[in-house]
Design a protein around this motif. Structure first.
Motif, PDB file in Angstrom:
ATOM      1  N   ARG A   1      -6.283   1.833   3.980  1.00 44.08           N
ATOM      2  CA  ARG A   1      -6.356   2.636   2.214  1.00 44.08           C
ATOM      3  C   ARG A   1      -7.548   3.859   3.221  1.00 44.08           C
ATOM      4  O   ARG A   1      -8.158   4.563   2.824  1.00 44.08           O
ATOM      5  CB  ARG A   1      -7.707   1.370   2.338  1.00 44.08           C
ATOM      6  CG  ARG A   1      -6.641   1.356   1.033  1.00 44.08           C
ATOM      7  CD  ARG A   1      -8.175   0.264   0.075  1.00 44.08           C
ATOM      8  NE  ARG A   1      -7.112  -1.067  -0.139  1.00 44.08           N
ATOM      9  CZ  ARG A   1      -7.868  -1.295  -1.667  1.00 44.08           C
ATOM     10  NH1 ARG A   1      -8.926  -1.686  -1.463  1.00 44.08           N
ATOM     11  NH2 ARG A   1      -6.512  -2.177  -2.612  1.00 44.08           N
ATOM     12  N   THR A   2      -7.824   3.905   4.983  1.00 49.56           N
ATOM     13  CA  THR A   2      -8.834   5.136   5.562  1.00 49.56           C
ATOM     14  C   THR A   2      -7.490   5.594   6.590  1.00 49.56           C
ATOM     15  O   THR A   2      -8.398   6.896   6.981  1.00 49.56           O
ATOM     16  CB  THR A   2      -9.975   3.634   6.889  1.00 49.56           C
ATOM     17  OG1 THR A   2      -8.723   3.569   7.527  1.00 49.56           O
ATOM     18  CG2 THR A   2     -10.794   3.229   5.675  1.00 49.56           C
TER      19      THR A   2
ATOM     20  N   ASP B   1       0.764  -1.568  -0.281  1.00 52.28           N
ATOM     21  CA  ASP B   1       0.225  -0.402   0.034  1.00 52.28           C
ATOM     22  C   ASP B   1       0.439   0.530   0.071  1.00 52.28           C
ATOM     23  O   ASP B   1       0.370   2.179  -0.760  1.00 52.28           O
ATOM     24  CB  ASP B   1      -0.664  -0.287   1.192  1.00 52.28           C
ATOM     25  CG  ASP B   1      -2.404   1.105   1.470  1.00 52.28           C
ATOM     26  OD1 ASP B   1      -2.983   0.610  -0.103  1.00 52.28           O
ATOM     27  OD2 ASP B   1      -2.008   2.076   1.401  1.00 52.28           O
TER      28      ASP B   1
ATOM     29  N   ARG C   1      -4.753  -4.048   4.990  1.00 50.72           N
ATOM     30  CA  ARG C   1      -4.991  -3.430   3.689  1.00 50.72           C
ATOM     31  C   ARG C   1      -6.320  -2.018   3.970  1.00 50.72           C
ATOM     32  O   ARG C   1      -6.402  -1.062   3.462  1.00 50.72           O
ATOM     33  CB  ARG C   1      -5.293  -4.152   2.546  1.00 50.72           C
ATOM     34  CG  ARG C   1      -3.372  -4.409   1.879  1.00 50.72           C
ATOM     35  CD  ARG C   1      -3.072  -4.781   0.665  1.00 50.72           C
ATOM     36  NE  ARG C   1      -2.932  -3.602  -0.085  1.00 50.72           N
ATOM     37  CZ  ARG C   1      -2.908  -3.531  -1.127  1.00 50.72           C
ATOM     38  NH1 ARG C   1      -3.130  -4.494  -2.270  1.00 50.72           N
ATOM     39  NH2 ARG C   1      -3.248  -2.366  -2.420  1.00 50.72           N
TER      40      ARG C   1
END
Length: 326
Positions: A174-175, A94, A170
């Motif tokens: 993403r937040t 990420d 993951r």
């Protein structure tokens, strides 16, 4: 007007009924299991009276206790390793761009989508070939040969649990606002300090969720464990499967009830931690206490009165550093 109300209430009633049926499908068998752990009849199917003798008899069932201990030991070790590897893998996928990143993502998804029978057969072939060459190199015969057991089960469980942990972590990454990590680095924190003070606390709910998922998958896995287990490494699912050929002992209901109760307490604690983190994130900036910047640099926001007015004053909000938007 009454027709409109009826039309509006009909979908809600249908959704509620469907939800109740789904919950009943999942939890009624568990309730029956817990109920029959207190049944005085040795065989299931009929209620003969209330008793707690099976919990007392469980203490004398060495085979079942050994299998339960093997399952817990393997699940704890596998979960610990899978959480570390899965978190590192999710951070790499990420936060970094490297050659072969797309291929690495596909490899991560492979244990999730591949059938367990395929994974089990592949691991059996791998361990058989590896241990065969190792025994030949060490000159060990059939009596003192290295065989499959708890180490091979742990390796197999780590192989598929890491993928599930990486997927859950993951989703948490993403937040996470990348400007928080950038602000910490602008304030002088290195990569390790940024991870421990900013990244890890922010994604802790995802890490806990991945750990619970990995622990559950490892604890009740049967197919892969069946292929890579050996003498002295019988887990609880394999022991219960072996009893299916005979009569299942009522102690199985008792140990299953205890495991279900412990899992419920563990899940409740994890949900409490996630709820606390969510409430802390939803508070206004004035109610959060020390900011993330102050956590990275304790001297920020505390000016020395003797240093004079020339000393630089840092803002308390780390998102303002580096030109980021508040």
């Amino acid at each position: 007007m009454s027709r409109r109300r009826r039309g509006a209430r009909a979908p809600k009633l249908a959704i509620g009924s469907a939800s109740a049926l789904v919950y009943a499908f999942f939890y009624v068998p568990v309730a029956v299991l817990v109920l029959f752990s207190f049944n005085s009849a040795r065989t299931g199917g009929r209620w003969a009276g209330f008793t707690t003798d099976w919990y007392s008899a469980l203490a004398d069932n060495d085979r079942l206790l050994t299998a339960t201990w093997n399952s817990l030991f393997i699940a704890i070790i596998s979960t610990a390793i899978a959480v570390v590897l899965g978190t590192m893998l999710s951070l790499a996928l990420d936060r970094r761009v490297f050659r072969g990143r797309i291929a690495a993502q596909q490899v991560v998804y492979l244990p999730v989508i591949a059938p367990e029978i395929v994974t089990g057969v592949a691991l059996l072939a791998f361990f058989s070939l590896t241990l065969g060459h190792l025994n030949d190199m060490l000159g060990r015969g059939a009596q003192d040969a290295i065989r499959m057991g708890r180490p091979t089960i742990i390796i197999a469980h780590v192989a598929f649990c890491t993928a599930f942990v990486a997927l859950v972590v993951r989703a948490s990454l993403r937040t996470l606002d990348p400007s928080l990590e950038e602000a910490a680095q602008d304030l002088g924190a290195n990569g390790w300090t940024t991870f421990w003070r900013v990244t890890l606390p922010s994604i802790m709910p995802g890490v806990l969720g991945g750990a619970l998922l990995a622990f559950t998958l490892s604890l009740d896995n049967f197919v892969i464990t069946f292929f890579v287990s050996g003498p002295g490494a019988t887990t609880l699912p394999i022991e219960v499967f072996g009893q299916l050929r005979r009569t299942i002992s009522p102690e199985v209901n008792a140990i299953s009830t205890l495991i279900f109760g412990a899992s419920t307490l563990l899940l409740t604690g994890a949900l409490g931690i996630q709820s606390a983190v969510s409430k802390r994130r939803s508070r206004p900036d004035g109610d959060r206490g020390p900011s993330s910047a102050a956590a990275v640099r304790p001297d920020i926001g505390h000016r020395n009165p003797d240093a004079g007015a020339s000393q630089k004053s840092y803002p308390s909000n780390p998102q303002l550093i580096g030109g980021g938007k508040p």
